[in-house]
Design a protein around this motif. Structure first.
Motif, PDB file in Angstrom:
ATOM      1  N   UNK A 487       0.781  -1.231   0.000  1.00 12.07           N
ATOM      2  CA  UNK A 487       0.000   0.000   0.000  1.00 12.07           C
ATOM      3  C   UNK A 487       0.814   1.283   0.000  1.00 12.07           C
ATOM      4  N   UNK A 488       2.116   1.178  -0.290  1.00 13.78           N
ATOM      5  CA  UNK A 488       2.929   2.405  -0.342  1.00 13.78           C
ATOM      6  C   UNK A 488       2.613   3.184  -1.625  1.00 13.78           C
ATOM      7  N   UNK A 489       2.608   4.511  -1.505  1.00 14.63           N
ATOM      8  CA  UNK A 489       2.328   5.340  -2.676  1.00 14.63           C
ATOM      9  C   UNK A 489       3.548   5.327  -3.604  1.00 14.63           C
ATOM     10  N   UNK A 490       3.310   5.169  -4.921  1.00 10.58           N
ATOM     11  CA  UNK A 490       4.430   5.158  -5.875  1.00 10.58           C
ATOM     12  C   UNK A 490       5.335   6.383  -5.725  1.00 10.58           C
ATOM     13  N   UNK A 491       4.714   7.548  -5.433  1.00  8.53           N
ATOM     14  CA  UNK A 491       5.510   8.770  -5.292  1.00  8.53           C
ATOM     15  C   UNK A 491       6.441   8.675  -4.072  1.00  8.53           C
ATOM     16  N   UNK A 492       5.933   8.026  -3.008  1.00 15.37           N
ATOM     17  CA  UNK A 492       6.767   7.854  -1.807  1.00 15.37           C
ATOM     18  C   UNK A 492       7.920   6.881  -2.079  1.00 15.37           C
ATOM     19  N   UNK A 537       2.653   5.713 -11.456  1.00 18.58           N
ATOM     20  CA  UNK A 537       2.662   7.165 -11.245  1.00 18.58           C
ATOM     21  C   UNK A 537       1.599   7.829 -12.117  1.00 18.58           C
ATOM     22  N   UNK A 538       1.423   7.283 -13.330  1.00  9.74           N
ATOM     23  CA  UNK A 538       0.427   7.848 -14.249  1.00  9.74           C
ATOM     24  C   UNK A 538      -0.985   7.713 -13.674  1.00  9.74           C
ATOM     25  N   UNK A 539      -1.212   6.590 -12.934  1.00  6.66           N
ATOM     26  CA  UNK A 539      -2.520   6.377 -12.314  1.00  6.66           C
ATOM     27  C   UNK A 539      -2.808   7.384 -11.207  1.00  6.66           C
ATOM     28  N   UNK A 540      -1.737   7.787 -10.518  1.00  7.74           N
ATOM     29  CA  UNK A 540      -1.877   8.559  -9.288  1.00  7.74           C
ATOM     30  C   UNK A 540      -2.312   9.986  -9.516  1.00  7.74           C
ATOM     31  N   UNK A 541      -2.137  10.859  -8.496  1.00 10.62           N
ATOM     32  CA  UNK A 541      -2.513  12.263  -8.630  1.00 10.62           C
ATOM     33  C   UNK A 541      -1.844  12.857  -9.861  1.00 10.62           C
ATOM     34  N   UNK A 542      -2.534  13.763 -10.505  1.00  7.65           N
ATOM     35  CA  UNK A 542      -2.090  14.259 -11.806  1.00  7.65           C
ATOM     36  C   UNK A 542      -0.815  15.095 -11.715  1.00  7.65           C
ATOM     37  N   UNK A 543       0.120  14.657 -10.855  1.00 15.41           N
ATOM     38  CA  UNK A 543       1.367  15.403 -10.706  1.00 15.41           C
ATOM     39  C   UNK A 543       2.417  14.727 -11.595  1.00 15.41           C
ATOM     40  N   UNK A 544       2.959  15.472 -12.514  1.00 15.62           N
ATOM     41  CA  UNK A 544       3.915  14.865 -13.443  1.00 15.62           C
ATOM     42  C   UNK A 544       5.308  14.841 -12.791  1.00 15.62           C
ATOM     43  N   UNK A 545       5.921  13.682 -12.701  1.00 20.17           N
ATOM     44  CA  UNK A 545       7.249  13.677 -12.086  1.00 20.17           C
ATOM     45  C   UNK A 545       8.267  14.395 -12.966  1.00 20.17           C
ATOM     46  N   UNK A 546       9.149  15.075 -12.339  1.00 19.03           N
ATOM     47  CA  UNK A 546      10.200  15.767 -13.079  1.00 19.03           C
ATOM     48  C   UNK A 546      11.092  14.731 -13.756  1.00 19.03           C
TER      49      UNK A 546
END
Ligand code: THG
Length: 552
Positions: A487-492, A537-546
């Protein structure tokens, strides 16, 4: 080039020992032409992938180079200590061909600052340290060569005839096994015999336990690691490649390639970057015919088992005879005697009690009569008895007294390493107990070493961070899968584990603690991670990774 009729091949400006090995093996395949192996060293005194001068010499000489060299590099001044170390590490001729300093751009032109006179002065000191072939690389002009010639033409090359004994090497370190030095522990745990979890890992193509046990054994004092992937029904060539590649980047300890299949041994020797030990050759005709040429071709040392087509001879005298035969056959194909370590084999004391004194006697006889070093897989002795560790340790002490130089053992058994260190003092192999005292003092203030079973439990984020740090591209995907399932967030995963990991790698590289191969492995691990995380990451919040710096 050989077909066209060259008299000599010069491999120059090599910074990677693996590439030099490939070149030397290829040249030997091409024909019987003398080859010079010349490396480039940076201001740290190592090649850019971390190889020190002694290791470069041990590996190149093992592969038949007729001379070892250093060329290009930073300039003559920085090469003085490199040439000095080469002179202390080998008896083959030394070539020194530095740049005329580092190139500088002045008014759009490349200039080299060292004057002919300066190059000439350094040339004379290179001769003093053992060089007998001199030249210049980038920026050298006919005037430089003339000045160098003028300063050395009256000098005689220094004669070097040191006895080196058995030396093996990883990419970054040489380990000597010396008849009067501290006996060497060869870690036995990278061997699936009797280990269900390691067998499963080898079947699945993973290297998680392999990496963990490699590190743990080195931390416990193993100077060399035995690598065996003998699991039935698996592609052992592929399994050996995975294990060797994982371990040779992770730890500095040289490897001992343990297999009954010559094809597996050959593949390991092909991809290994140092001077390995082959485990093993024996007195059987088939073994001599297949294994000795491999040791010669790939510049490896050998463990020689004292058994032949008739099995393990019962007496010490007969085992000495087998050892003598192996040594003579090895020398006949050009393998130096000092590259052989004889394993006099120990039988199970509960089944054959008369065998133990014969093994001990054989160790003493082989050392005295043949002058080779000796090695032994100690733990066979205790099979079928309770408290095997006690029997192993007592037998080990006796074997060390008989003259044993190396042992394949579990370095995480504290009793074995303590027996080794104490016996070294008692047998006069640790003068003034210097090493013993250092070991004892290093224990003060340190918790007692963790037992094999008490492995530290890491959180999923720590696992990922460690995986990037150790360039663990074989297992990173399964750690990411686990983290996502937990359950860890991909961004984390990215921000709290992977990026801190690659930043630490960059920091260690900057500090000279990591070398290019480690940086590259960590980069590949990051690339693999990112491929797996991208859809998440694409599924997650619409924040585009740098965009990440290692992908540029
Ligand atoms: N001589 C040479 N090479 C050798 C041996 C030798 N290679 C293989 C072997 N003998 C030495 N290596 C091992 C490896 C593991 C074990 C013993 C010897 C061992 N394994 C436990 C078991 O089988 O139950 C598992 C223990 C553990 O989990 O660590 O004991 O004689 N040249």
């Amino acid at each position: 080039m050989v077909e066209a009729g060259v008299d000599l091949i010069l491999f120059e400006t090599f910074g990677d020992i693996g590439e030099m090995r490939a070149a030397l093996v290829a040249a030997a395949d091409a024909g019987d032409i003398p080859v010079v192996a010349s490396f480039t060293f940076d201001e740290t005194g190592r090649t850019f992938t971390g190889t020190d001068p002694e290791t470069a010499a041990v590996v190149a000489e093992g592969l038949g180079a007729v001379a070892i060299g250093v060329n290009c590099s930073v300039g003559p001044k920085q090469l003085v200590s490199v040439v000095k170390k080469l002179g202390q590490s080998t008896n083959i001729p030394i070539l020194v061909s530095p740049n005329a300093g580092m190139p500088e751009i002045v008014d759009g032109r490349t200039v080299f600052r060292e004057m002919p006179e300066t190059m000439a002065q350094y040339a004379a000191s290179f001769v003093e340290y053992g060089a007998s072939l001199l030249g210049g690389c980038c920026g050298t002009t006919p005037e430089h060569i003339q000045a160098i010639k003028g300063s050395v033409k009256h000098l005689q090359p220094v004669k070097r005839s040191r006895q080196f004994g058995l030396r093996v090497a990883s990419r970054v370190k040489t380990v000597a096994i010396e008849p009067n030095g501290i006996p060497v522990a060869i870690g036995e745990r990278l061997n699936p015999t009797g280990k269900k979890a390691l067998q499963a890992e080898i079947r699945e193509g993973k290297t998680e336990i392999t990496r963990r046990d490699a590190l743990a054994q080195v931390q416990s004092g193993a100077a060399i690691l035995d690598v065996n992937v003998g699991v039935g029904g698996v592609d052992q060539i592929a399994a050996m490649e995975r294990a060797v590649n994982a371990v040779q980047i992770l730890v500095d300890a040289p490897l001992c390639i343990d297999s009954t299949d010559p094809k597996v041994i050959e593949h390991a020797l092909k991809i290994y970057h140092g001077k390995a030990i082959i485990n093993s050759v024996n007195g059987e005709e088939h073994s001599l015919e297949t294994i000795l040429p491999l040791a010669k071709k790939y510049g490896a040392a050998l463990i020689a088992l004292t058994l032949d087509d008739a099995g393990i001879p019962p007496t010490a005298v007969e085992r000495l005879a087998v050892a003598r035969k192996i040594v003579e056959r090895a020398e006949a194909v050009g393998i130096p005697r000092e590259d052989i370590m004889v394993d006099c084999l120990v039988l199970t004391v509960s089944a054959q009690p008369e065998g133990v004194p014969e093994t001990l006697k054989a160790i003493t006889m082989v050392k005295r009569e043949l002058g080779t070093t000796t090695s032994l897989g100690v733990s066979n002795v205790s099979f079928g008895l309770p408290n095997r560790g006690l029997i192993n340790a007592a037998f080990f002490a006796m074997a060390l007294y008989a003259g044993l130089d190396a042992a394949i053992l579990n370095p995480q058994e504290q009793r074995m390493m303590e027996t080794l260190r104490a016996s070294a003092v008692l047998c006069g192999r640790d003068m003034r107990a210097e090493q013993y005292i250092a070991w004892e003092q290093s224990k003060d203030g340190r918790v007692t070493p963790a037992k094999t079973e008490e492995v530290k439990v890491f959180t999923p984020l720590e696992m990922l961070y460690n995986a990037v740090l150790s360039g663990d591209k074989d297992n990173i995907i399964s750690y990411i899968e686990k983290a996502i399932t937990d359950g860890l967030a991909p961004m984390d995963i990215l921000d709290k584990a992977l990026i801190p990991g690659i930043e630490e790698v960059g920091k260690k590289y900057g500090e000279g603690k990591f070398f290019l191969p480690q940086l590259m492995m960590a980069g590949e691990t990051m690339t693999k991670s990112f491929e797996r995380l991208r859809p998440e990451l694409a599924k997650g919040p619409a924040k585009k990774p740098a965009q990440l710096f290692w992908q540029r």
